[in-house]
Design a protein around this motif. Structure first.
Motif, PDB file in Angstrom:
ATOM      1  N   THR A 185       0.740  -1.194  -0.025  1.00  0.00           N
ATOM      2  CA  THR A 185      -0.045   0.007   0.079  1.00  0.00           C
ATOM      3  C   THR A 185       0.937   1.176   0.110  1.00  0.00           C
ATOM      4  O   THR A 185       0.699   2.268  -0.869  1.00  0.00           O
ATOM      5  CB  THR A 185      -0.731   0.005   1.206  1.00  0.00           C
ATOM      6  N   ILE A 186       1.891   1.207   1.027  1.00  0.00           N
ATOM      7  CA  ILE A 186       2.795   2.578   0.897  1.00  0.00           C
ATOM      8  C   ILE A 186       3.576   2.687  -0.532  1.00  0.00           C
ATOM      9  O   ILE A 186       3.654   3.734  -0.908  1.00  0.00           O
ATOM     10  CB  ILE A 186       3.815   2.346   2.004  1.00  0.00           C
ATOM     11  N   ALA A 187       3.996   1.487  -1.004  1.00  0.00           N
ATOM     12  CA  ALA A 187       4.641   1.511  -2.478  1.00  0.00           C
ATOM     13  C   ALA A 187       3.620   2.149  -3.327  1.00  0.00           C
ATOM     14  O   ALA A 187       3.983   2.933  -4.330  1.00  0.00           O
ATOM     15  CB  ALA A 187       5.191   0.243  -2.643  1.00  0.00           C
ATOM     16  N   MET A 188       2.378   1.670  -3.335  1.00  0.00           N
ATOM     17  CA  MET A 188       1.438   2.084  -4.459  1.00  0.00           C
ATOM     18  C   MET A 188       1.017   3.851  -4.383  1.00  0.00           C
ATOM     19  O   MET A 188       1.025   4.428  -5.109  1.00  0.00           O
ATOM     20  CB  MET A 188       0.131   1.425  -4.415  1.00  0.00           C
ATOM     21  N   VAL A 189       1.094   4.182  -2.902  1.00  0.00           N
ATOM     22  CA  VAL A 189       0.874   5.527  -2.640  1.00  0.00           C
ATOM     23  C   VAL A 189       1.941   6.413  -3.041  1.00  0.00           C
ATOM     24  O   VAL A 189       1.957   7.429  -3.611  1.00  0.00           O
ATOM     25  CB  VAL A 189       0.476   5.697  -1.216  1.00  0.00           C
ATOM     26  N   TYR A 190       3.384   6.095  -3.005  1.00  0.00           N
ATOM     27  CA  TYR A 190       4.405   6.753  -3.398  1.00  0.00           C
ATOM     28  C   TYR A 190       4.577   6.716  -4.811  1.00  0.00           C
ATOM     29  O   TYR A 190       5.180   7.710  -5.414  1.00  0.00           O
ATOM     30  CB  TYR A 190       5.770   5.913  -2.571  1.00  0.00           C
ATOM     31  N   SER A 191       4.156   5.567  -5.278  1.00  0.00           N
ATOM     32  CA  SER A 191       4.312   5.656  -6.868  1.00  0.00           C
ATOM     33  C   SER A 191       3.232   6.418  -7.570  1.00  0.00           C
ATOM     34  O   SER A 191       3.495   6.887  -8.767  1.00  0.00           O
ATOM     35  CB  SER A 191       4.274   4.343  -7.518  1.00  0.00           C
ATOM     36  N   SER A 192       2.240   6.320  -7.180  1.00  0.00           N
ATOM     37  CA  SER A 192       0.949   7.272  -7.995  1.00  0.00           C
ATOM     38  C   SER A 192       0.670   8.533  -7.258  1.00  0.00           C
ATOM     39  O   SER A 192      -0.207   9.176  -8.047  1.00  0.00           O
ATOM     40  CB  SER A 192      -0.162   6.403  -8.086  1.00  0.00           C
ATOM     41  N   ALA A 193       1.361   8.844  -6.070  1.00  0.00           N
ATOM     42  CA  ALA A 193       0.887  10.422  -5.808  1.00  0.00           C
ATOM     43  C   ALA A 193       1.462  11.396  -6.545  1.00  0.00           C
ATOM     44  O   ALA A 193       2.323  11.090  -7.222  1.00  0.00           O
ATOM     45  CB  ALA A 193       1.449  10.293  -4.260  1.00  0.00           C
ATOM     46  N   PRO A 194       0.687  12.693  -6.608  1.00  0.00           N
ATOM     47  CA  PRO A 194       1.452  13.684  -7.255  1.00  0.00           C
ATOM     48  C   PRO A 194       2.864  13.869  -6.746  1.00  0.00           C
ATOM     49  O   PRO A 194       3.124  13.890  -5.508  1.00  0.00           O
ATOM     50  CB  PRO A 194       0.297  14.855  -7.118  1.00  0.00           C
ATOM     51  N   ALA A 195       3.522  14.416  -7.613  1.00  0.00           N
ATOM     52  CA  ALA A 195       4.931  14.664  -7.408  1.00  0.00           C
ATOM     53  C   ALA A 195       5.074  15.787  -6.186  1.00  0.00           C
ATOM     54  O   ALA A 195       5.995  15.543  -5.243  1.00  0.00           O
ATOM     55  CB  ALA A 195       5.905  14.912  -8.664  1.00  0.00           C
ATOM     56  N   ASP A 196       4.365  16.685  -6.332  1.00  0.00           N
ATOM     57  CA  ASP A 196       4.477  17.993  -5.330  1.00  0.00           C
ATOM     58  C   ASP A 196       4.059  17.552  -3.997  1.00  0.00           C
ATOM     59  O   ASP A 196       4.182  18.091  -2.824  1.00  0.00           O
ATOM     60  CB  ASP A 196       3.928  19.244  -5.856  1.00  0.00           C
ATOM     61  N   GLY A 197       3.163  16.540  -3.626  1.00  0.00           N
ATOM     62  CA  GLY A 197       2.635  16.125  -2.690  1.00  0.00           C
ATOM     63  C   GLY A 197       3.058  14.648  -2.384  1.00  0.00           C
ATOM     64  O   GLY A 197       2.395  14.065  -1.538  1.00  0.00           O
ATOM     65  N   ARG A 198       3.982  14.171  -2.898  1.00  0.00           N
ATOM     66  CA  ARG A 198       4.372  12.599  -2.682  1.00  0.00           C
ATOM     67  C   ARG A 198       4.684  12.439  -1.237  1.00  0.00           C
ATOM     68  O   ARG A 198       4.440  11.148  -0.798  1.00  0.00           O
ATOM     69  CB  ARG A 198       5.590  12.201  -3.783  1.00  0.00           C
ATOM     70  N   THR A 199       5.749  13.260  -0.729  1.00  0.00           N
ATOM     71  CA  THR A 199       6.211  13.008   0.488  1.00  0.00           C
ATOM     72  C   THR A 199       4.953  12.959   1.604  1.00  0.00           C
ATOM     73  O   THR A 199       5.022  12.138   2.467  1.00  0.00           O
ATOM     74  CB  THR A 199       7.102  14.127   0.829  1.00  0.00           C
ATOM     75  N   ILE A 200       4.230  13.839   1.431  1.00  0.00           N
ATOM     76  CA  ILE A 200       3.095  13.926   2.391  1.00  0.00           C
ATOM     77  C   ILE A 200       2.065  12.894   2.190  1.00  0.00           C
ATOM     78  O   ILE A 200       1.680  12.388   3.335  1.00  0.00           O
ATOM     79  CB  ILE A 200       2.315  15.402   2.149  1.00  0.00           C
ATOM     80  N   ALA A 201       1.829  12.272   1.206  1.00  0.00           N
ATOM     81  CA  ALA A 201       0.838  11.253   1.006  1.00  0.00           C
ATOM     82  C   ALA A 201       1.652   9.834   1.301  1.00  0.00           C
ATOM     83  O   ALA A 201       0.767   9.235   2.159  1.00  0.00           O
ATOM     84  CB  ALA A 201       0.748  11.148  -0.571  1.00  0.00           C
ATOM     85  N   THR A 202       2.709   9.768   1.187  1.00  0.00           N
ATOM     86  CA  THR A 202       3.431   8.725   1.750  1.00  0.00           C
ATOM     87  C   THR A 202       3.726   8.687   3.199  1.00  0.00           C
ATOM     88  O   THR A 202       3.467   7.925   3.696  1.00  0.00           O
ATOM     89  CB  THR A 202       4.741   8.428   1.064  1.00  0.00           C
ATOM     90  N   ALA A 203       3.768   9.904   3.741  1.00  0.00           N
ATOM     91  CA  ALA A 203       3.897  10.000   5.102  1.00  0.00           C
ATOM     92  C   ALA A 203       2.768   9.626   5.926  1.00  0.00           C
ATOM     93  O   ALA A 203       2.495   8.850   7.055  1.00  0.00           O
ATOM     94  CB  ALA A 203       4.550  11.131   5.602  1.00  0.00           C
ATOM     95  N   LEU A 204       1.551  10.318   5.331  1.00  0.00           N
ATOM     96  CA  LEU A 204       0.153   9.809   6.120  1.00  0.00           C
ATOM     97  C   LEU A 204       0.041   8.467   5.869  1.00  0.00           C
ATOM     98  O   LEU A 204      -0.668   7.813   6.537  1.00  0.00           O
ATOM     99  CB  LEU A 204      -0.731  10.795   4.991  1.00  0.00           C
ATOM    100  N   ALA A 205       0.202   7.723   4.762  1.00  0.00           N
ATOM    101  CA  ALA A 205       0.106   6.643   4.485  1.00  0.00           C
ATOM    102  C   ALA A 205       0.898   5.445   5.687  1.00  0.00           C
ATOM    103  O   ALA A 205       0.075   4.677   6.289  1.00  0.00           O
ATOM    104  CB  ALA A 205       0.465   5.920   3.143  1.00  0.00           C
ATOM    105  N   VAL A 206       2.127   5.781   5.887  1.00  0.00           N
ATOM    106  CA  VAL A 206       2.907   5.143   6.756  1.00  0.00           C
ATOM    107  C   VAL A 206       2.022   5.438   8.175  1.00  0.00           C
ATOM    108  O   VAL A 206       2.039   4.361   8.918  1.00  0.00           O
ATOM    109  CB  VAL A 206       4.222   5.630   6.851  1.00  0.00           C
ATOM    110  N   LEU A 207       1.710   6.402   8.651  1.00  0.00           N
ATOM    111  CA  LEU A 207       1.266   6.869   9.719  1.00  0.00           C
ATOM    112  C   LEU A 207      -0.168   6.050  10.196  1.00  0.00           C
ATOM    113  O   LEU A 207      -0.286   5.468  10.954  1.00  0.00           O
ATOM    114  CB  LEU A 207       0.908   8.291  10.004  1.00  0.00           C
ATOM    115  N   ALA A 208      -0.892   6.171   9.010  1.00  0.00           N
ATOM    116  CA  ALA A 208      -2.256   5.156   8.943  1.00  0.00           C
ATOM    117  C   ALA A 208      -1.891   3.936   9.086  1.00  0.00           C
ATOM    118  O   ALA A 208      -2.669   3.334   9.884  1.00  0.00           O
ATOM    119  CB  ALA A 208      -3.087   5.422   7.857  1.00  0.00           C
ATOM    120  N   TRP A 209      -0.908   3.312   8.630  1.00  0.00           N
ATOM    121  CA  TRP A 209      -0.788   1.897   8.625  1.00  0.00           C
ATOM    122  C   TRP A 209      -0.065   1.567   9.906  1.00  0.00           C
ATOM    123  O   TRP A 209      -0.431   0.472  10.484  1.00  0.00           O
ATOM    124  CB  TRP A 209       0.380   1.466   7.356  1.00  0.00           C
TER     125      TRP A 209
END
Length: 264
Positions: A185-209
């Motif tokens: 799930t974290i890998a999918m979020v990091y791969s498909s999230a927008p480039a300008d918000g990829r770090t924030i989206a991945t961090a939120l995914a890690v925190l939620a998991w």
């Protein structure tokens, strides 16, 4: 007359013919007057006789009344057979209804699922930040598969829910599934999230998991278990003392001051 057929446990097997045998014959005078009335009187007399002490219906009622106190092993065989037959019928009915409900639920789950779309989503919130990249990744990488992207998205949700519940129940396989599911799930979020918000989206995914892992991985510790086993291989000392047997000294070395007792 009661049936005298007895099984191995000594209980009497009831027979419906015992009820017919208890019916007293109608008098000849009544048969001459009105055969129908006489036959009805005969059946009524048999019914009354069966409820008397020792009658067929009276004994069956006693079997039912004593069944709760007697328990399963001591109750009458016909009561156990009736309960078993009713239980089998109830199980068959429940299984038939459950099979239809399960088949209908699986059909709706695999066919009537939300459509996965690529691109922007109108939904907002923390969940949308994590969910939208996952939808986009699945839709973009499942075009060549034999199943639709909606089915893949639904299976991804089912596997995550199963791993969460199974991990909460301390299942090792479910916890391994939860770990792999979270990493994917974290890998999918990091791969498909927008480039300008990829770090924030991945961090939120890690925190939620990791937050959900407090339930799925409860009781798990990274500290290794150290098993201490002390084995004393020393010598065993038995409390036994061996004394040599006394030996008599030679005759020439015997002391001269020792004299045998003499009775006077």
């Amino acid at each position: 007359m009661q049936s005298d057929d007895k099984p191995d446990n000594g209980q009497t097997n009831p027979s419906f013919f015992d009820l017919l045998n208890q019916t007293p014959p109608a008098p000849d005078t009544d048969l001459d007057k009105d055969p129908g009335t006489a036959r009805f009187a005969e059946l009524r007399a048999g019914w009354n006789a069966s409820w008397e002490q020792g009658g067929f219906l009276h004994q069956r009622w006693e079997d039912l009344r004593q069944a709760p106190r007697a328990g399963w092993h001591s109750m009458a065989n016909w009561v156990k057979a009736t309960i078993g037959l009713a239980a089998v019928c109830a199980v068959i009915i429940l299984l038939d209804g459950a099979a239809e409900a399960l088949a209908d639920a699986l059909h709706r789950l695999l066919t009537a699922v939300p459509h996965v779309q690529v691109g922007a989503d109108t939904s907002t919130g923390v969940f949308a930040v994590i969910d939208q990249p996952i939808r986009s990744y699945i839709a973009a990488h499942s075009a060549s598969l034999a199943i639709s992207a909606s089915t893949v998205y639904t299976l991804w949700q089912i596997i995550g829910l199963f791993a969460l519940v199974g991990g909460f129940a301390r299942s090792s396989g479910a916890r391994l599934t939860w770990t792999a599911w979270g990493a994917a799930t974290i890998a999918m979020v990091y791969s498909s999230a927008p480039a300008d918000g990829r770090t924030i989206a991945t961090a939120l995914a890690v925190l939620a998991w990791t937050t959900a892992s407090t339930l799925a991985l409860r009781g798990t510790t990274l500290r290794p278990h150290v098993f201490t086993h002390i084995h004393n291989a020393g010598h065993h000392i038995a409390p036994q003392i061996h004394l040599p047997a006394p030996t008599a000294p030679p005759a020439d070395e015997a002391p001269d001051n020792v004299h045998p007792l003499q009775k006077r």
